[in-house]
Write a protein that holds these residues in place. Structure first.
Motif, short mmCIF file in Angstrom:
data_model
loop_
_atom_site.label_atom_id
_atom_site.label_comp_id
_atom_site.label_asym_id
_atom_site.label_seq_id
_atom_site.Cartn_x
_atom_site.Cartn_y
_atom_site.Cartn_z
N THR A 142 -9.87 -0.18 -9.19
CA THR A 142 -10.43 -1.58 -8.14
C THR A 142 -11.02 -2.70 -8.18
O THR A 142 -11.84 -2.22 -9.34
CB THR A 142 -11.44 -0.90 -6.52
N HIS A 162 1.21 -1.20 0.09
CA HIS A 162 -0.14 -0.06 -0.20
C HIS A 162 0.77 1.40 -0.08
O HIS A 162 2.20 1.60 0.55
CB HIS A 162 -1.25 0.31 1.35
N TYR A 163 0.47 2.65 -0.62
CA TYR A 163 1.41 3.54 -0.20
C TYR A 163 0.79 4.21 0.32
O TYR A 163 -0.45 4.26 1.41
CB TYR A 163 0.61 4.75 -1.72
N LYS A 164 2.11 5.26 1.66
CA LYS A 164 2.31 5.46 2.13
C LYS A 164 3.20 6.96 2.45
O LYS A 164 3.28 7.50 3.09
CB LYS A 164 2.64 4.74 3.07
N GLY A 213 -7.04 3.88 -5.09
CA GLY A 213 -6.34 5.20 -4.48
C GLY A 213 -7.21 6.46 -5.08
O GLY A 213 -8.23 6.67 -6.01
N ARG A 214 -6.37 7.39 -5.01
CA ARG A 214 -7.44 9.37 -5.07
C ARG A 214 -7.10 8.83 -6.67
O ARG A 214 -8.02 9.22 -7.09
CB ARG A 214 -6.41 9.65 -4.77
N ASN A 264 -7.56 -2.01 -3.89
CA ASN A 264 -7.77 -0.01 -4.36
C ASN A 264 -7.73 0.77 -5.03
O ASN A 264 -6.05 1.13 -4.42
CB ASN A 264 -8.19 0.06 -2.80
N THR A 280 -0.26 7.39 -5.89
CA THR A 280 -1.26 8.21 -4.67
C THR A 280 -1.45 7.59 -3.80
O THR A 280 -1.90 6.16 -3.23
CB THR A 280 -2.80 8.91 -5.74
N PRO A 281 -2.09 9.02 -3.12
CA PRO A 281 -2.69 7.47 -1.54
C PRO A 281 -3.54 6.93 -1.52
O PRO A 281 -5.27 7.02 -2.71
CB PRO A 281 -3.56 9.12 -0.45
N ASN A 282 -4.49 5.85 -0.66
CA ASN A 282 -5.07 4.70 -0.35
C ASN A 282 -5.05 3.71 -1.52
O ASN A 282 -5.33 2.31 -1.41
CB ASN A 282 -6.49 5.05 -0.29
N GLU A 283 -4.02 3.88 -2.46
CA GLU A 283 -3.65 2.56 -3.44
C GLU A 283 -3.12 1.14 -2.68
O GLU A 283 -2.07 1.47 -1.88
CB GLU A 283 -2.80 3.32 -4.63
N GLU A 284 -3.87 0.53 -3.29
CA GLU A 284 -3.13 -0.58 -2.47
C GLU A 284 -2.78 -1.84 -3.09
O GLU A 284 -4.54 -2.25 -4.30
CB GLU A 284 -4.27 -1.46 -1.29
#
Length: 577
Positions: free
Chosen positions: A139, A50-52, A87-88, A85, A183-187
């Motif tokens: 997703t 996941h991206y942080k 993400g953004r 996910n 980008t945020p929330n990418e998983e």
């Protein structure tokens, strides 16, 4: 993603990549906790990323490589990534990269890096400028990446459907499965084979295996094809000679190889086959004596081979199949008043320098009831299956499970004829009445022997106390012999210890060490003796055909080390079958 079974995972990888030795070149099994950029987080035993980071610009991109590079021996390698996910913005890249490539970038943006991006569906081949390639992904989608090391290409799949070739002319360097996020929330979660793939990878592998096989079969040897065929025929003929199949050799030569000359005298070939038959029937004492008679000095000059044979003889004594204890068992079963003379292990002919078979008339001991008709007919020896180094012999089996002697112990040439004795007479089909085979010498009478009750299970040395005593004496002398053989004293002690361990069980046949009593264990001993005889005659101790097969296997290994992916689909054993 559901948990997986580690054993099933390993089994699946082995089925996909049988040519890979993971002790030398491990396969990717998870993401590396070291080979990643700071903004990448790991979970689920390093299978989910996941991206942080902040994700504000392309400088915030982060990638991670697998724990191992893709071995060339795979031939074709495949993995799948599930978009947990997007993400953004869904700025995700899936692909391959070499060790040392900058991980503060998405795969494909730098040299020796290749990626398929989800936000625009473009492919990136070592450059920041993408090319239109396939659909975008988001997703829930499953994206697969396949590296073909045979034609140096890479293609992708989406939800199990092949999108098409993305990259060609890939360099022959180790490449790692790689994913990147920005980008945020990418998983993402990865499937390196822990679970069945959505794409039918097995079918794709079969296609390439068949393609490789066809290319080999269609390969034009040369304009000297006739010479090539002649060499093949000679290889087959020499293989048959090595194992003593005289009739088959002569028939083969008449039909396909008429000009081939034997390198060994026919009498010598027949003598070797006679000895092989004795070993494969468990009559080791007779085999030793016959070897010493036909090939003087061979065993006297090869102490370790003699020891190996005598250990096998001890095992066959336990089994009740060696002529020595078999004769004692028969003798006592006919008359309880008959006392069989037993040759002492101190007999001068027992050890390294001479015969060891007290059942032989040469030693002044001729057990009774060894009559057999010299007109007995046998099936052809060459009808046996030749799938191993020393083909197993067919033997009759008594009701109590012991192997019965399949021919007279007198050793006459008419009974052990090289091409007519198959250890089972026509008409019997291996059936033994009341535990006595017709070829054991009792076919013409001896009702007392035929009507004698059989024990309900196998017994040590056939259940005869005299035979057991002889076997124990034999075992004691073996220990002394092991100490005399200096070069391999440790190895010989181990072999002897394993044989002795049979006596620790009331039912050695069903014990953890009972495998030694399996007739198939005679085959390596038979092969070793046969090779030693050939070597003593200044002949190849190994059939040239097996040497060629070994060389072919080594060539395949060399092809793999030379990074020739096709070698992954070449199995010499498959062609032999």
């Amino acid at each position: 993603m559901a948990t997986f079974n580690e054993d099933e995972f390993t089994k699946r990888l082995k089925s996909f990549y049988p040519a890979v030795d993971e002790n030398e070149t491990p396969l990717p099994r998870k993401w590396s906790s070291q080979d990643k950029f700071t903004f990448i987080g790991l979970s689920q035993d390093n299978l989910k990323v996941h991206y942080k980071g902040q994700g504000k610009t392309h400088r915030d991109a982060a990638s991670i490589r697998a724990s191992a590079s893709i071995p060339v021996a795979c031939g074709i390698y495949y993995f799948e990534v599930t978009i947990v996910n997007k993400g953004r913005d869904g700025y995700m890249g899936i692909g391959l990269s070499a060790h040392g490539v900058n991980l503060n970038r998405l795969p494909g943006w730098d040299k020796l890096s290749y990626g398929y991006h989800g936000d625009d569906g473009h492919s990136f081949c070592s450059t920041g400028t993408g090319q239109p390639y396939g659909p975008t992904f988001t997703t829930g989608d499953v994206v697969g990446c396949c590296l073909n090391l045979i034609d140096s290409t890479c293609f992708y799949t989406k939800n199990g459907v092949d999108i098409g070739i993305a990259f060609t002319d890939l360099p022959s360097i180790p490449l790692f499965p790689t994913v990147g996020l920005q980008t945020p929330n990418e998983e993402l979660s990865v499937n390196f084979g822990q679970h069945p793939f959505m794409f039918d990878f097995e079918d794709y592998l079969i296609h390439w295996k068949n393609t490789t096989k066809q290319s080999i079969e269609r390969y034009v040897v040369s304009e000297k094809a006739g010479q090539f065929q002649s060499i093949l025929h000679e290889l087959v003929s020499s293989y048959l000679i090595h194992h003593g199949y005289v009739a088959s050799t002569e028939a083969f030569n008449r039909s396909v190889c008429p000009g081939f000359n034997h390198f060994e005298d026919i009498t010598s070939i027949k003598n070797r086959q006679k000895i092989q038959k004795l070993v494969l029937m468990g009559r080791i004492g007779e085999a030793i004596e016959t070897t010493q008679h036909l090939f003087p000095g061979l065993l006297a000059n090869n102490h370790n081979l003699l020891f190996l044979l005598k250990v096998r003889q001890f095992i066959e004594m336990v089994n009740g199949t060696d002529t020595e204890v078999k004769s004692l068992t028969r003798s006592s079963s006919i008359s309880s008043n008959y006392n069989s003379p037993v040759m002492s292990p101190k007999h001068p002919n027992w050890g390294l320098s001479g015969s060891n078979s007290p059942a032989s008339s040469h030693n002044g001991f001729s057990p009774p009831m060894q009559r057999v008709s010299n007109t007995q007919h046998f099936r052809s020896a060459d009808q046996r299956h030749m799938s191993s180094e020393a083909a197993p012999m067919a033997t009759d089996v008594t009701d109590n499970g012991n192997k019965s002697l399949a021919a007279s112990t007198s050793g006459s040439d008419s009974e052990m004829d090289t091409d007519s004795d198959d250890a089972k007479p026509e008409g019997t089909n291996g059936v033994v009445a009341n535990g006595v085979s017709s070829v054991d010498g009792y076919a013409n009478g001896d009702s007392a022997m035929r009507d004698a009750p059989e024990p309900s299970h196998k017994q040590l040395c056939g259940g005869n106390p005299v035979a057991v005593e002889r076997m124990m004496q034999f075992g004691q002398q073996l220990l002394k012999l092991a100490k005399e053989i200096k070069p391999e004293v440790a190895k010989n002690k181990t072999i002897l210890k394993d044989a002795y361990s049979l006596l620790a069980y009331t039912d050695p046949w069903n014990s953890p060490v009972g495998y030694q009593l399996d007739p198939i264990q005679r085959e390596p001993v038979c092969a070793a003796l046969n090779s030693a005889i050939l070597e003593s005659q200044h002949l190849p101790k190994r059939p040239p055909l097996l040497t060629v097969i070994g060389q072919a296997k080594q060539c395949v290994k060399k092809m793999i080390s030379a990074k020739i992916g096709t070698a992954a689909f070449i199995s010499v054993s498959d062609y032999l079958r």
